[in-house]
Design a protein around this motif. Structure first.
Motif, PDB file in Angstrom:
ATOM      1  N   VAL A 188       0.851  -1.196   0.000  1.00 21.23           N
ATOM      2  CA  VAL A 188       0.000   0.000   0.000  1.00 21.23           C
ATOM      3  C   VAL A 188       0.883   1.240   0.000  1.00 21.23           C
ATOM      4  CG1 VAL A 188      -1.781   1.307   1.239  1.00 21.23           C
ATOM      5  CG2 VAL A 188      -1.821  -1.207   1.250  1.00 21.23           C
ATOM      6  N   VAL A 189       0.651   2.132  -0.941  1.00 23.68           N
ATOM      7  CA  VAL A 189       1.337   3.421  -1.006  1.00 23.68           C
ATOM      8  C   VAL A 189       0.287   4.488  -0.732  1.00 23.68           C
ATOM      9  CG1 VAL A 189       2.710   5.002  -2.406  1.00 23.68           C
ATOM     10  CG2 VAL A 189       2.964   2.522  -2.702  1.00 23.68           C
ATOM     11  N   ALA A 190       0.350   5.085   0.445  1.00 27.14           N
ATOM     12  CA  ALA A 190      -0.691   6.021   0.885  1.00 27.14           C
ATOM     13  C   ALA A 190      -0.160   7.448   0.860  1.00 27.14           C
ATOM     14  CB  ALA A 190      -1.166   5.665   2.292  1.00 27.14           C
ATOM     15  N   GLY A 191      -0.839   8.310   0.154  1.00 21.46           N
ATOM     16  CA  GLY A 191      -0.446   9.713   0.157  1.00 21.46           C
ATOM     17  C   GLY A 191      -0.825  10.429  -1.116  1.00 21.46           C
ATOM     18  N   GLN A 192      -1.221  11.685  -0.967  1.00 24.84           N
ATOM     19  CA  GLN A 192      -1.514  12.510  -2.118  1.00 24.84           C
ATOM     20  C   GLN A 192      -0.223  12.968  -2.795  1.00 24.84           C
ATOM     21  OE1 GLN A 192      -3.925  15.170   0.500  1.00 24.84           O
ATOM     22  NE2 GLN A 192      -5.414  15.109  -1.162  1.00 24.84           N
ATOM     23  N   THR A 193      -0.336  13.408  -4.027  1.00 27.98           N
ATOM     24  CA  THR A 193       0.812  13.982  -4.712  1.00 27.98           C
ATOM     25  C   THR A 193       1.172  15.304  -4.051  1.00 27.98           C
ATOM     26  OG1 THR A 193       0.186  12.941  -6.799  1.00 27.98           O
ATOM     27  CG2 THR A 193       1.652  14.849  -6.931  1.00 27.98           C
ATOM     28  N   HIS A 194       2.480  15.543  -3.869  1.00 25.89           N
ATOM     29  CA  HIS A 194       2.935  16.782  -3.234  1.00 25.89           C
ATOM     30  C   HIS A 194       2.381  17.979  -4.002  1.00 25.89           C
ATOM     31  CE1 HIS A 194       5.505  19.880  -1.591  1.00 25.89           C
ATOM     32  NE2 HIS A 194       5.988  19.018  -0.706  1.00 25.89           N
ATOM     33  N   PRO A 195       1.853  18.995  -3.299  1.00 25.31           N
ATOM     34  CA  PRO A 195       1.245  20.141  -3.990  1.00 25.31           C
ATOM     35  C   PRO A 195       2.164  20.798  -5.016  1.00 25.31           C
ATOM     36  CG  PRO A 195       0.747  20.228  -1.655  1.00 25.31           C
ATOM     37  CD  PRO A 195       1.714  19.099  -1.843  1.00 25.31           C
ATOM     38  N   LYS A 196       3.469  20.919  -4.718  1.00 26.86           N
ATOM     39  CA  LYS A 196       4.386  21.550  -5.671  1.00 26.86           C
ATOM     40  C   LYS A 196       4.581  20.671  -6.903  1.00 26.86           C
ATOM     41  CE  LYS A 196       7.000  24.609  -2.640  1.00 26.86           C
ATOM     42  NZ  LYS A 196       8.350  25.037  -2.188  1.00 26.86           N
ATOM     43  N   TYR A 230      -6.869  11.851   0.664  1.00 26.74           N
ATOM     44  CA  TYR A 230      -6.361  12.368   1.939  1.00 26.74           C
ATOM     45  C   TYR A 230      -6.778  11.435   3.067  1.00 26.74           C
ATOM     46  CZ  TYR A 230      -5.942  15.185   6.145  1.00 26.74           C
ATOM     47  OH  TYR A 230      -5.623  15.617   7.405  1.00 26.74           O
ATOM     48  N   LEU A 231      -5.832  11.108   3.936  1.00 26.22           N
ATOM     49  CA  LEU A 231      -6.108  10.263   5.095  1.00 26.22           C
ATOM     50  C   LEU A 231      -5.964  11.094   6.354  1.00 26.22           C
ATOM     51  CD1 LEU A 231      -4.118   7.028   4.105  1.00 26.22           C
ATOM     52  CD2 LEU A 231      -6.537   7.524   3.730  1.00 26.22           C
ATOM     53  N   ASP A 232      -7.037  11.200   7.131  1.00 29.36           N
ATOM     54  CA  ASP A 232      -6.931  11.943   8.382  1.00 29.36           C
ATOM     55  C   ASP A 232      -6.082  11.149   9.373  1.00 29.36           C
ATOM     56  OD1 ASP A 232      -8.608   9.933   9.408  1.00 29.36           O
ATOM     57  OD2 ASP A 232     -10.406  11.173   9.266  1.00 29.36           O
ATOM     58  N   THR A 233      -5.763  11.780  10.488  1.00 34.14           N
ATOM     59  CA  THR A 233      -4.837  11.168  11.444  1.00 34.14           C
ATOM     60  C   THR A 233      -5.308   9.810  11.948  1.00 34.14           C
ATOM     61  OG1 THR A 233      -4.017  13.338  12.106  1.00 34.14           O
ATOM     62  CG2 THR A 233      -3.633  11.511  13.632  1.00 34.14           C
ATOM     63  N   LEU A 254      -4.005   2.530   9.508  1.00 34.62           N
ATOM     64  CA  LEU A 254      -3.275   1.912   8.402  1.00 34.62           C
ATOM     65  C   LEU A 254      -1.875   1.497   8.849  1.00 34.62           C
ATOM     66  CD1 LEU A 254      -3.703   1.316   5.364  1.00 34.62           C
ATOM     67  CD2 LEU A 254      -2.595   3.506   4.883  1.00 34.62           C
ATOM     68  N   VAL A 255      -1.214   2.370   9.601  1.00 35.64           N
ATOM     69  CA  VAL A 255       0.121   2.050  10.107  1.00 35.64           C
ATOM     70  C   VAL A 255       0.054   0.869  11.072  1.00 35.64           C
ATOM     71  CG1 VAL A 255       2.083   2.908  11.439  1.00 35.64           C
ATOM     72  CG2 VAL A 255       0.955   4.409   9.784  1.00 35.64           C
TER      73      VAL A 255
END
Length: 399
Positions: free
Chosen positions: A237-245, A277-280, A286-287
């Motif tokens: 699993v690769v969790a995360g949005q693309t960096h805004p920049k 987006y994954l909230d805390t 997931l972790v």
């Protein structure tokens, strides 16, 4: 009277590691009403709703905040005026978050501060450009104290830059309190290979964080192709949005390229890119469910990784490429390091952890031993102690 902390940094809703770091440290320092904080938030451009006027937010700790817009000296002057009403100012430093060449606008901000300053270095380059060196030397000279987040960065700074060693100390990047107490798993059944009758839960490998080139996810995907013989199959699993920049300049090219790689390797059933987006709480769950955390970063310079700290604090075995922070933090046994851009070695590292419950358990025990010092509450105590020392020294000088 509560101590008043000022911060100069990116800050939520901006999505980046420094913004998350500052929000977490500020929250830990102000927990229980023991301190107040004022945030001077760094922006590349003024938000549309605030163009032409000062942008004042609610801040943290009941004090409020202001924005510093790159290239706009008026916002810098307003921020300096408010920050000078604090007892101490904590300045996050990364070349890319300030305006000007190599972020040299930070020098004017530091020059305007009349209260004690703590500069936190998120990057210490071994081979900076001439101008990067000028900027960082100026930052170091202006700071009342300098914090690195690893011993590697500390050594690199003292040997490569002009700085008073008495100014420099090490305080670890923090980890959420919600990851404690650290669970140390009991030995689990050994994973089998293709053709065996082994029955057990699907092992999960996890990578998380903002996505973009340099994260090395492609090598993690290639590694999964070398682990197809394991039964049950590994779930990556690769969790995360693309960096805004990255999103601004390249769109979703990197993520789309990763998805094509997954399809070419016939891994659509075992590799999942979680882009929402994954909230805390969701990320924490997931972790907690992961068996191994994989950090396949390309960088050979990285001296600070918040994800690495959080993985160790959560008691998770880690397989990471040999970036400096990983080599240092995992040397106590909480994980193993492998060569960069080497999917075969990554796969072998993952195989060792997944097929050896004894090894995985020993890594978790090593992580548990390191975890207490990585809590944000413990980190905040060190910053408070440093701030109190600087304030006392400033009082002696003024007297």
């Amino acid at each position: 009277m509560p101590m008043r902390f000022g911060f100069i940094s990116t800050y939520p809703p901006t999505q980046c590691g420094l913004a998350t770091f500052t929000a977490s440290l500020s929250g830990a320092l102000t927990a229980g009403g023991t301190a107040e904080s004022r945030i001077a938030r760094l922006l590349e451009s003024a938000p549309a709703a605030h163009r032409g006027r000062e942008a004042v937010g609610d801040g943290v700790g009941g004090v409020g905040g202001v924005d510093i817009v790159a290239g706009d000296p008026r916002t810098a002057a307003r921020s300096i005026d408010r920050l000078n009403r604090c007892d101490v100012v904590i300045v996050q430093h990364e070349f890319g978050i300030y305006g000007g060449p190599d972020g040299d606008e930070v020098l004017a901000l530091l020059a305007g501060l009349t209260v004690p300053t703590i500069v936190v270095l998120h990057t210490v380059l071994t081979e900076p450009t001439a101008h990067q060196r000028i900027v960082l030397d100026g930052v170091l000279a202006a700071a009342g104290a300098v914090v690195t987040m690893s011993e590697t960065a500390h050594r690199r700074l003292l040997t490569g830059y002009r700085v008073d060693p008495a100014k420099v100390g090490v305080i670890a990047h923090g980890a959420p309190e919600s990851t404690f107490p650290v669970p140390v798993p009991a030995a689990t059944p050994t994973i089998g290979t293709a053709g065996t009758d082994t029955e057990t839960d699907t092992p999960t490998v996890l990578t998380w964080g903002l996505l973009g080139p340099g994260k090395g996810i492609e090598w993690g995907i290639e590694a999964m192709a070398h682990l197809k013989d394991l039964r049950p199959s590994i779930h990556y699993v690769v969790a995360g949005q693309t960096h805004p920049k990255v999103l601004l300049h390249q769109g979703e090219q990197y993520r789309e390229g990763l998805q094509r790689r997954i399809e070419r390797r016939s891994l659509t059933g075992s590799v999942h890119l979680e882009g929402r987006y994954l909230d805390t709480p969701t990320l924490a769950s997931l972790v907690a469910a992961a068996d191994v955390v994989l950090l396949p970063y390309d960088s050979t310079e990285q001296v600070t990784s918040g994800v690495l700290i959080e993985a160790v604090a959560a008691g998770k075995p880690v397989v990471a490429t040999r970036f400096p922070h990983a080599v240092e933090l995992l040397s106590g046994g909480a994980g193993i390091v492998v060569p960069h851009r080497d999917p075969v070695s990554i796969a072998e590292g993952l195989r060792r952890v997944i097929t050896s419950p004894e090894l995985a358990a020993s890594m978790s025990r090593a992580a548990a031993a390191a975890a207490p010092d990585l809590r944000w509450s413990a980190v905040a105590k060190q910053y408070r102690f440093l701030a109190e020392r600087l304030i006392a020294q400033a009082g002696v000088v003024a007297a």
